[in-house]
Design a protein around this motif. Sequence first.
Motif, mmCIF file in Angstrom:
data_model
loop_
_atom_site.group_PDB
_atom_site.id
_atom_site.type_symbol
_atom_site.label_atom_id
_atom_site.label_comp_id
_atom_site.label_asym_id
_atom_site.label_seq_id
_atom_site.Cartn_x
_atom_site.Cartn_y
_atom_site.Cartn_z
ATOM 1 N N GLU A 150 0.842 -1.216 0.000
ATOM 2 C CA GLU A 150 0.000 0.000 0.000
ATOM 3 C C GLU A 150 0.871 1.257 0.000
ATOM 4 O OE1 GLU A 150 -3.133 0.587 2.726
ATOM 5 O OE2 GLU A 150 -4.382 -0.973 1.851
ATOM 6 N N LEU A 151 1.939 1.181 0.759
ATOM 7 C CA LEU A 151 2.838 2.343 0.805
ATOM 8 C C LEU A 151 3.360 2.671 -0.580
ATOM 9 C CD1 LEU A 151 5.331 2.298 3.826
ATOM 10 C CD2 LEU A 151 3.699 4.063 3.195
ATOM 11 N N GLU A 152 3.729 1.590 -1.293
ATOM 12 C CA GLU A 152 4.278 1.784 -2.631
ATOM 13 C C GLU A 152 3.198 2.268 -3.599
ATOM 14 O OE1 GLU A 152 6.985 -1.318 -3.607
ATOM 15 O OE2 GLU A 152 6.813 -0.891 -5.758
ATOM 16 N N GLU A 153 2.009 1.677 -3.450
ATOM 17 C CA GLU A 153 0.937 1.990 -4.393
ATOM 18 C C GLU A 153 0.325 3.374 -4.159
ATOM 19 O OE1 GLU A 153 -1.798 -1.252 -4.718
ATOM 20 O OE2 GLU A 153 -3.229 -0.065 -5.887
ATOM 21 N N TYR A 154 0.070 3.714 -2.892
ATOM 22 C CA TYR A 154 -0.639 4.968 -2.599
ATOM 23 C C TYR A 154 0.253 6.046 -1.975
ATOM 24 C CZ TYR A 154 -4.590 1.743 -3.027
ATOM 25 O OH TYR A 154 -5.480 0.806 -3.470
ATOM 26 N N GLY A 155 1.382 5.635 -1.471
ATOM 27 C CA GLY A 155 2.244 6.602 -0.788
ATOM 28 C C GLY A 155 1.897 6.728 0.690
ATOM 29 N N TYR A 156 0.846 6.069 1.098
ATOM 30 C CA TYR A 156 0.464 6.059 2.523
ATOM 31 C C TYR A 156 -0.345 4.803 2.788
ATOM 32 C CZ TYR A 156 -4.324 7.445 1.325
ATOM 33 O OH TYR A 156 -5.588 7.469 0.817
ATOM 34 N N LEU A 157 -0.574 4.511 4.079
ATOM 35 C CA LEU A 157 -1.294 3.286 4.437
ATOM 36 C C LEU A 157 -2.797 3.533 4.386
ATOM 37 C CD1 LEU A 157 0.950 1.998 7.362
ATOM 38 C CD2 LEU A 157 0.845 1.170 5.021
ATOM 39 N N LYS A 158 -3.318 3.326 3.210
ATOM 40 C CA LYS A 158 -4.712 3.667 2.958
ATOM 41 C C LYS A 158 -5.691 2.880 3.842
ATOM 42 C CE LYS A 158 -7.831 4.317 -0.938
ATOM 43 N NZ LYS A 158 -8.138 3.921 -2.302
ATOM 44 N N SER A 159 -5.469 1.595 3.991
ATOM 45 C CA SER A 159 -6.414 0.754 4.749
ATOM 46 C C SER A 159 -5.991 0.521 6.188
ATOM 47 C CB SER A 159 -6.559 -0.618 4.098
ATOM 48 O OG SER A 159 -6.375 -0.576 2.744
ATOM 49 N N TYR A 160 -4.946 1.197 6.617
ATOM 50 C CA TYR A 160 -4.426 0.915 7.967
ATOM 51 C C TYR A 160 -4.341 2.187 8.828
ATOM 52 C CZ TYR A 160 -3.196 -3.623 6.019
ATOM 53 O OH TYR A 160 -3.244 -4.862 5.423
ATOM 54 N N GLY A 161 -5.245 3.095 8.550
ATOM 55 C CA GLY A 161 -5.303 4.281 9.396
ATOM 56 C C GLY A 161 -4.344 5.387 9.017
ATOM 57 N N GLY A 162 -3.592 5.207 7.924
ATOM 58 C CA GLY A 162 -2.673 6.253 7.486
ATOM 59 C C GLY A 162 -3.418 7.352 6.745
ATOM 60 N N ARG A 163 -2.750 8.458 6.566
ATOM 61 C CA ARG A 163 -3.367 9.555 5.805
ATOM 62 C C ARG A 163 -2.353 10.035 4.784
ATOM 63 N NH1 ARG A 163 -5.282 11.751 10.973
ATOM 64 N NH2 ARG A 163 -7.412 11.046 11.239
ATOM 65 N N PRO A 164 -2.820 10.594 3.667
ATOM 66 C CA PRO A 164 -1.870 11.129 2.692
ATOM 67 C C PRO A 164 -0.916 12.109 3.372
ATOM 68 C CG PRO A 164 -4.106 11.234 1.824
ATOM 69 C CD PRO A 164 -4.201 10.787 3.245
ATOM 70 N N VAL A 165 0.293 12.160 2.880
ATOM 71 C CA VAL A 165 1.342 12.952 3.526
ATOM 72 C C VAL A 165 0.916 14.404 3.691
ATOM 73 C CG1 VAL A 165 3.746 13.726 3.351
ATOM 74 C CG2 VAL A 165 3.105 11.415 2.659
ATOM 75 N N THR A 166 0.257 14.957 2.661
ATOM 76 C CA THR A 166 -0.138 16.370 2.741
ATOM 77 C C THR A 166 -1.086 16.587 3.908
ATOM 78 O OG1 THR A 166 -1.831 15.824 1.143
ATOM 79 C CG2 THR A 166 0.113 16.962 0.311
ATOM 80 N N GLU A 167 -1.987 15.611 4.119
ATOM 81 C CA GLU A 167 -2.957 15.725 5.205
ATOM 82 C C GLU A 167 -2.273 15.560 6.559
ATOM 83 O OE1 GLU A 167 -6.931 13.476 6.059
ATOM 84 O OE2 GLU A 167 -6.652 13.704 3.891
ATOM 85 N N GLU A 168 -1.342 14.624 6.622
ATOM 86 C CA GLU A 168 -0.645 14.389 7.884
ATOM 87 C C GLU A 168 0.199 15.592 8.274
ATOM 88 O OE1 GLU A 168 1.515 10.773 8.090
ATOM 89 O OE2 GLU A 168 -0.279 9.597 8.472
ATOM 90 N N GLY A 169 0.637 16.298 7.208
ATOM 91 C CA GLY A 169 1.492 17.444 7.479
ATOM 92 C C GLY A 169 0.744 18.609 8.083
ATOM 93 N N LYS A 170 -0.592 18.517 8.047
ATOM 94 C CA LYS A 170 -1.389 19.642 8.549
ATOM 95 C C LYS A 170 -1.215 19.800 10.049
ATOM 96 C CE LYS A 170 -5.012 19.756 5.102
ATOM 97 N NZ LYS A 170 -6.373 19.370 4.783
#
Lengths: 360, 527
Positions: free
Chosen positions: A340-360
């Motif tokens: 998932e990390l490779e495919e989406y850049g974040y853990l889409k199904s494991y509670g992760g958020r896109p980097v831009t959102e996490e950076g908020k």
Amino acid sequence: MKKRIIAIVAALAVFCAGFWFFQRLLMPKYINDIIEGRLIADYYDNAGGNDVIFIGDCECYENISPIKMWEDYGITSYIRGSAQQLIWQSYYLLEETLEYETPDVVVFNVLSMKYNEPQNEAYNRLTLDGMKWSSSKVGSIKASMTEEESFLSYVFPLLRYHARWSELSGEDWEYMFKTKRSFHQGYLMRVDVRPVTTYPSKRPLTDYQFGSTAYEYLDKITALCKEKGVELVLMKAPSISPVWYDEWEAQIEDYAAENGLKYINFLELLDEVGIDFNTDTYDNGLHLNLSGAEKMAVYFGRYLQQECGIADHRNDPEIAAVWQEKVDFYHQMEADQYRELEEYGYLKSYGGRPVTEEGK
Amino acid sequence: MLFTSYEFIAFLGGLFILYYILPKKCQWVLLLIGSAVFYAWAGLRFLAYIGITTVTTWFAAVRIGAIQATGNAFYDAHKKEMDKDARKAYKAGIKKKTRVWFLACLLLNLGILAVIKYTDFVIDNINAIFSAEISFLSFALPMGISFYTFKSMGYLIDVYRNKAEAQGNLAKFALFVSFFPQIIQGPISRYNKLSETLYAQHAFDPLQIRRGLLRIAWGFFKKLVIADRLLVAVKTLAGSPEEYQGAYVVLIILFYAIELYADFTGGIDITIGVGEIFGIQMEENFITPYFSKNINEYWTRWHITMGTWFKDYIFYPLSVSQPMLKLSKWSRDHMGKAVGKRVTVYIANIVVWFATGLWHGAAWNFIVWGMLNCVVTVASYEMEPLYKKFHAALPATNRGWYNVFQMFRTFWLMGAIRILDVYRNVPTSFKQVGSIFTTGGWGSIFSADIAKLGLTGPDYTVLFIGCVLMIAVSVVRYRQKDDIRANIEACGTVAVTAVILALVFAVLIFGAYGVGYDASQFIYNQF
């Protein structure tokens, strides 16, 4: 008369069935969001046969990998952790756990000593809703409730979650009568990395003294372990936030010395454990990622074997077979998270958020 | 113990079971104990206030009754021996003796009410007028003091007027005063009516109990699903009058009208329903008030028992009192028949509406609210000949559509006056109503801005459905003598049970209660 009784019973039965149905439907399922809400209930499927039980807050369930501890040392362990687990909740969880099994060692993470009174209804729910009904649960609820809460809403969670009717999703219907496997002996896996960029400053406090209630429950934990013949080890996990004050450290050291307990502060053993906050945390040092949790497991496993004499069960075919299945699931999830990390850049199904959102 | 609290549900359930398990002769005693527990729940110290009112009123009424009985017996036995003047003098003597007890008790209890409820209001005004700095006394208001005082004084007046027999049993009288379903927000029952069923023995009657449960469930629905949900928006709008002007004031008039109706009638539904499950009948306090075509009709449909109390115990006695009769005569002699006959009626009206305003609360907004009601009532009376001419000239205005217009007009007129209750400040209220004509903003209330009032789209959907149900129930009530329960009962037991269960689940799921909701008292608790 008979007809009347049948009618009353039938009406009550319809009411009870309806109540139960709506309660199941409206209770949060914690499937893809705030999945730690399922941690406590997860234990009942894995209860028994553990050498070590960890109890405590997120510093427990995100920082140590029981599966790695098994792989490297053959130690069977389970983490009874939950978000912002308060010390009285830890006590009652331990009390309940010791009804299911008697481990050799209980490890308690001491961060929750800083809280002396009930804190937050939402966090209470994450710990208490998942517990099965027992005197321990009743005790934990009574000790944890904030002023706005009612005991009845724990007995009948519909009274608490009824307002979720407007946010019901397909997930609520799908997982009404089942749940999803997400944890590894109470460990919540995250493989992503978000390095520490700034270290939190130690804001001075007006009072560093731990509260009397916190001590009361630490005493209870100590007494309970002694009563059950279980060795209690105190631990401060290697999370750099929230900060751990020297004054707090001194109090725990004194307590451990006075009660003849082992105490390990991993913040002082970062180099020995090999923790690198550039690679071993997924949220700026609050929690470790898989890499960090495995390093902790390696160090702690060795410590538990050497200092506490925990046996290696890898040669026991029965236990090994059970644990092999857990190991397989563990590595399967690890692989999926990396995918998932490779495919989406974040853990889409494991509670992760896109980097831009996490950076908020 | 709020009606909407878990404690009340448990209390009611326990009382209900005991009520039908214990021997029937114990039923009224159990209700008295239950009422004492209910009252004490609010604070043991408050029992003293209601206790004083109960004991003094009971004692005064018993004394009055005894004097009347002895006097009347003597009169009956000796009236033949007395001439006309002697008879008159004897009767006057009895009246004089009873008046001492009557006035002493009336002044004592109204005095308690006045001191506890209005002292700070008086101090506040003295401070404002004379720039004084008198400290407030801040008395804690005993639960339901206005309701139980009015109920007791109504009884005392009835006994004094020989319209009710004095209750010799203090415990039974205590139950009348403190009967728990009524203590919070009425209805203000009359002794003669309530005592008929209050002390009677009641058998377990499934039909009656189902009726009661249906009424209770409907009351909870109105209170928790509609009123308490709307409360969020009303609080937001009322909390920032500078921000919410113009069209928003129209919106708050509408929202508050719905909230108050759902809140107050919901509470009365629970009260009457609770009475019914114990076999006790109470009078209706609301009969489709928003379908009133004018203000006079409105006040015969809204808070009926309060209106009739003021009418029977203040308006009529005042109108026929000696000073008023003298004034009436003087007015007719000096100002002509047309004006003269109005003077006493209008004075009595002013007194009644002033008292009604003051009864609702110790604040100028309530007094102004009362006086505005008075102005509209008098204006309606004065314009009646004009209306008659209008209807005669335009016969079409006697038809249905004009009735609807009249209902619409009365609804908004009463809503606009009620705004004084929303802002609780007289200048702000007038300023806000004025802004309807000077500030626009109509686009805002039909846009996404409405979501900023604390309610979501699903909330508005629930409110809409709830209001449609309320209107439908009201339409049925308006068109027939009995309420909608008669129609549901006609469909059979299963239908009644299904409706009760549906309402219970609607309340459980859609009700605005628990964590995240600001638990709110019934609005009329405060009056």
